[in-house]
Design a protein around this motif. Structure first.
Motif, PDB file in Angstrom:
ATOM      1  N   LYS A 105     -35.878  21.070 -22.393  1.00 13.11           N
ATOM      2  CA  LYS A 105     -35.163  20.772 -21.159  1.00 13.11           C
ATOM      3  C   LYS A 105     -35.521  21.794 -20.090  1.00 13.11           C
ATOM      4  O   LYS A 105     -36.047  22.863 -20.388  1.00 13.11           O
ATOM      5  CB  LYS A 105     -33.644  20.803 -21.383  1.00 13.11           C
ATOM      6  CG  LYS A 105     -33.105  19.805 -22.390  1.00 13.11           C
ATOM      7  CD  LYS A 105     -31.594  19.959 -22.524  1.00 13.11           C
ATOM      8  CE  LYS A 105     -31.018  18.977 -23.527  1.00 13.11           C
ATOM      9  NZ  LYS A 105     -29.541  19.120 -23.653  1.00 13.11           N
ATOM     10  N   SER A 106     -35.196  21.451 -18.857  1.00  8.58           N
ATOM     11  CA  SER A 106     -35.324  22.411 -17.760  1.00  8.58           C
ATOM     12  C   SER A 106     -34.055  22.315 -16.920  1.00  8.58           C
ATOM     13  O   SER A 106     -32.958  22.224 -17.457  1.00  8.58           O
ATOM     14  CB  SER A 106     -36.597  22.152 -16.949  1.00  8.58           C
ATOM     15  OG  SER A 106     -36.674  20.809 -16.520  1.00  8.58           O
ATOM     16  N   ASP A 107     -34.181  22.307 -15.604  1.00  8.92           N
ATOM     17  CA  ASP A 107     -33.011  22.233 -14.745  1.00  8.92           C
ATOM     18  C   ASP A 107     -32.308  20.882 -14.911  1.00  8.92           C
ATOM     19  O   ASP A 107     -32.963  19.851 -15.041  1.00  8.92           O
ATOM     20  CB  ASP A 107     -33.450  22.420 -13.286  1.00  8.92           C
ATOM     21  CG  ASP A 107     -32.282  22.573 -12.343  1.00  8.92           C
ATOM     22  OD1 ASP A 107     -31.734  21.537 -11.922  1.00  8.92           O
ATOM     23  OD2 ASP A 107     -31.922  23.725 -12.029  1.00  8.92           O
ATOM     24  N   PRO A 108     -30.965  20.862 -14.901  1.00  9.33           N
ATOM     25  CA  PRO A 108     -30.245  19.594 -15.067  1.00  9.33           C
ATOM     26  C   PRO A 108     -30.591  18.543 -14.018  1.00  9.33           C
ATOM     27  O   PRO A 108     -30.396  17.343 -14.253  1.00  9.33           O
ATOM     28  CB  PRO A 108     -28.775  20.020 -14.949  1.00  9.33           C
ATOM     29  CG  PRO A 108     -28.749  21.453 -15.352  1.00  9.33           C
ATOM     30  CD  PRO A 108     -30.047  22.024 -14.876  1.00  9.33           C
ATOM     31  N   SER A 109     -31.111  18.962 -12.863  1.00  9.98           N
ATOM     32  CA  SER A 109     -31.478  17.995 -11.819  1.00  9.98           C
ATOM     33  C   SER A 109     -32.808  17.314 -12.096  1.00  9.98           C
ATOM     34  O   SER A 109     -33.170  16.361 -11.407  1.00  9.98           O
ATOM     35  CB  SER A 109     -31.549  18.695 -10.453  1.00  9.98           C
ATOM     36  OG  SER A 109     -32.630  19.620 -10.411  1.00  9.98           O
ATOM     37  N   HIS A 110     -33.556  17.783 -13.100  1.00  9.71           N
ATOM     38  CA  HIS A 110     -34.885  17.248 -13.363  1.00  9.71           C
ATOM     39  C   HIS A 110     -34.822  15.964 -14.183  1.00  9.71           C
ATOM     40  O   HIS A 110     -34.171  15.902 -15.221  1.00  9.71           O
ATOM     41  CB  HIS A 110     -35.736  18.281 -14.112  1.00  9.71           C
ATOM     42  CG  HIS A 110     -36.103  19.465 -13.278  1.00  9.71           C
ATOM     43  ND1 HIS A 110     -36.708  20.580 -13.806  1.00  9.71           N
ATOM     44  CD2 HIS A 110     -35.953  19.712 -11.949  1.00  9.71           C
ATOM     45  CE1 HIS A 110     -36.904  21.469 -12.839  1.00  9.71           C
ATOM     46  NE2 HIS A 110     -36.455  20.961 -11.704  1.00  9.71           N
ATOM     47  N   THR A 128     -41.693  15.827 -12.770  1.00 10.19           N
ATOM     48  CA  THR A 128     -40.369  15.311 -12.431  1.00 10.19           C
ATOM     49  C   THR A 128     -40.435  14.251 -11.340  1.00 10.19           C
ATOM     50  O   THR A 128     -41.427  14.123 -10.621  1.00 10.19           O
ATOM     51  CB  THR A 128     -39.443  16.432 -11.933  1.00 10.19           C
ATOM     52  OG1 THR A 128     -39.857  16.843 -10.622  1.00 10.19           O
ATOM     53  CG2 THR A 128     -39.455  17.629 -12.869  1.00 10.19           C
ATOM     54  N   VAL A 139     -43.223  21.157 -14.925  1.00 10.20           N
ATOM     55  CA  VAL A 139     -42.445  22.055 -15.778  1.00 10.20           C
ATOM     56  C   VAL A 139     -43.261  22.361 -17.034  1.00 10.20           C
ATOM     57  O   VAL A 139     -43.835  21.453 -17.645  1.00 10.20           O
ATOM     58  CB  VAL A 139     -41.104  21.411 -16.171  1.00 10.20           C
ATOM     59  CG1 VAL A 139     -40.256  22.381 -16.980  1.00 10.20           C
ATOM     60  CG2 VAL A 139     -40.344  20.942 -14.925  1.00 10.20           C
ATOM     61  N   SER A 155     -44.152  24.176  -8.045  1.00 11.12           N
ATOM     62  CA  SER A 155     -43.262  23.450  -7.143  1.00 11.12           C
ATOM     63  C   SER A 155     -43.867  23.095  -5.792  1.00 11.12           C
ATOM     64  O   SER A 155     -43.220  22.416  -4.993  1.00 11.12           O
ATOM     65  CB  SER A 155     -41.989  24.279  -6.899  1.00 11.12           C
ATOM     66  OG  SER A 155     -42.322  25.530  -6.303  1.00 11.12           O
TER      67      SER A 155
END
Length: 378
Positions: A105-110, A128, A139, A155
């Motif tokens: 996983k990475s950021d919850p928004s991804h 993403t 990521v 990014s």
């Protein structure tokens, strides 16, 4: 040795499989020893015997559309799947039906719409969807470390959904990415920071849908766009004054490649066939017919048309070089195995299932703006 064209001309349906629950078959991956993995529109991953197509297992766990499946290169009992639910999951194919062996996983928004595993099995990369109307991220994880250590993100190189990430088949540090922003980027990850790692940016002048490495030394890159454009670039020319473009068309449907003088309705994808040293591009008609084409600097050339198999759009294919077989899957829920001289055990083409099922497939409108947008400043 029999040539590729002769092998393809002998193809016919040897096996046909369809899940009990109507579902689109979206992606397929090969474990050369025994298995096929298929991602489905109902968020499950199916395992099939590659020779009989018998289903031997199913994995459940994703809560969003699956964007791909990939077997580990050095540990073929591990299968990876990525999803818009914001996870990449590793499954043990020796334990069909088990929970994921590892979750990345990475950021919850991804929300991931593409992913791949490096040829050395050390790096996972996921692309993403667009976040906050302007950002999208590549990521990276180190799969060797406990817990799937998150290494970081790139990014600045894309500004819209990253439709595919594709590691080089031989160079563990070489990565290509495509996006609905129209750009295809090539990175050398050994250089570290994103700005230094970015080797090249190619513009598809449209919404780039998929990329694959090709050419004798995998120095070429094929890009297919969402509006059926096709671009073949030679990255071996990066350090020269020669043009990168080997062949390009904004709409492959307009090319006269079929025996009846017409063109394909859509492109499924491309694959470099190492043994034959040919770039295979698969296109289709909305009726379900498939067209196998060779792509080079002269454009597309029809090698073989496959009929009486699928009844609607084909979404995925792979060529099994060892078995000299073609595997196809599509929106009619059918998985087909085509082999030279194949004789189907279950006679009769299956009816289309599209009208009888409410299939859950995420569909994004193809954005027609901003394709000429330059890479964001660092």
């Amino acid at each position: 040795m029999e040539g590729l064209e002769e092998k393809l001309k002998g193809l016919s349906i040897a096996r046909r499989s369809r899940p009990e629950e109507p579902t689109y078959l979206l992606n397929v991956a090969l474990q050369p020893a025994a298995l096929l993995a298929v991602s489905c529109s109902n968020f499950t991953v199916h395992l099939h015997n590659k020779d009989t197509l018998n289903m031997v297992g199913e994995y459940q766990g994703h809560s969003g559309p699956i964007c791909g499946v990939v077997f580990s290169h050095t540990s073929p009992d591990l299968l990876y799947s990525g999803s818009a639910d914001g996870t990449v999951r590793a499954w043990d194919v020796r334990r069909p039906g088990s929970d994921a062996a590892q979750v990345f996983k990475s950021d919850p928004s991804h929300s991931y719409c593409s992913f791949d595993l490096s040829c050395s099995d050390t790096l996972l990369c996921a692309g993403t969807e667009q976040v906050n109307d302007e950002d999208s991220f590549l990521v990276f994880w180190d799969v060797r470390k406990p817990g799937g250590a998150l290494l970081g993100v790139y990014s600045e190189s894309h500004s819209d959904d990253i439709t595919q990430v594709c590691f080089h088949p031989r160079d563990k540090d070489r990565l290509a990415s495509s996006s609905t922003d129209g750009l295809v980027n090539v990175f050398d990850l050994s250089r570290g920071a994103e700005e230094e790692a970015l080797l090249a940016t190619c513009n598809s002048d449209s919404s780039a849908g998929s990329v694959c490495w090709s050419g004798a030394d995998y120095t070429q890159l094929l890009c297919l766009s969402h509006d059926e454009g096709l671009h073949l670039w030679d990255l071996g020319q990066l350090d020269t004054d020669e043009p990168l473009t080997v062949f390009s068309t904004s709409d492959a449907r307009s090319l006269t490649v079929l025996a009846d003088g017409g063109g394909v309705d859509y492109l499924v994808g491309g694959s470099w066939l190492e043994e034959a040293q040919k770039l295979l591009v698969v296109g289709g008609k909305n009726s379900g017919d498939l067209h196998l084409m060779e792509c080079d600097d002269r454009g597309l050339r029809l090698l073989r048309t496959l009929k009486d198999g699928h009844t609607s759009t084909v979404r995925c294919f792979l060529w099994d070089a060892a078995g000299e077989a073609l595997v196809t899957g599509g929106e009619d829920a059918q998985l087909l195995l085509w082999k030279p001289g194949g004789e189907e055990l279950m006679k009769g083409k299956k009816e289309s299932l599209k009208s009888e099922s409410a299939l859950r497939v995420k569909s994004r409108p193809h954005k027609k703006h901003g394709y000429q947008r330059e890479k964001k400043a660092a």
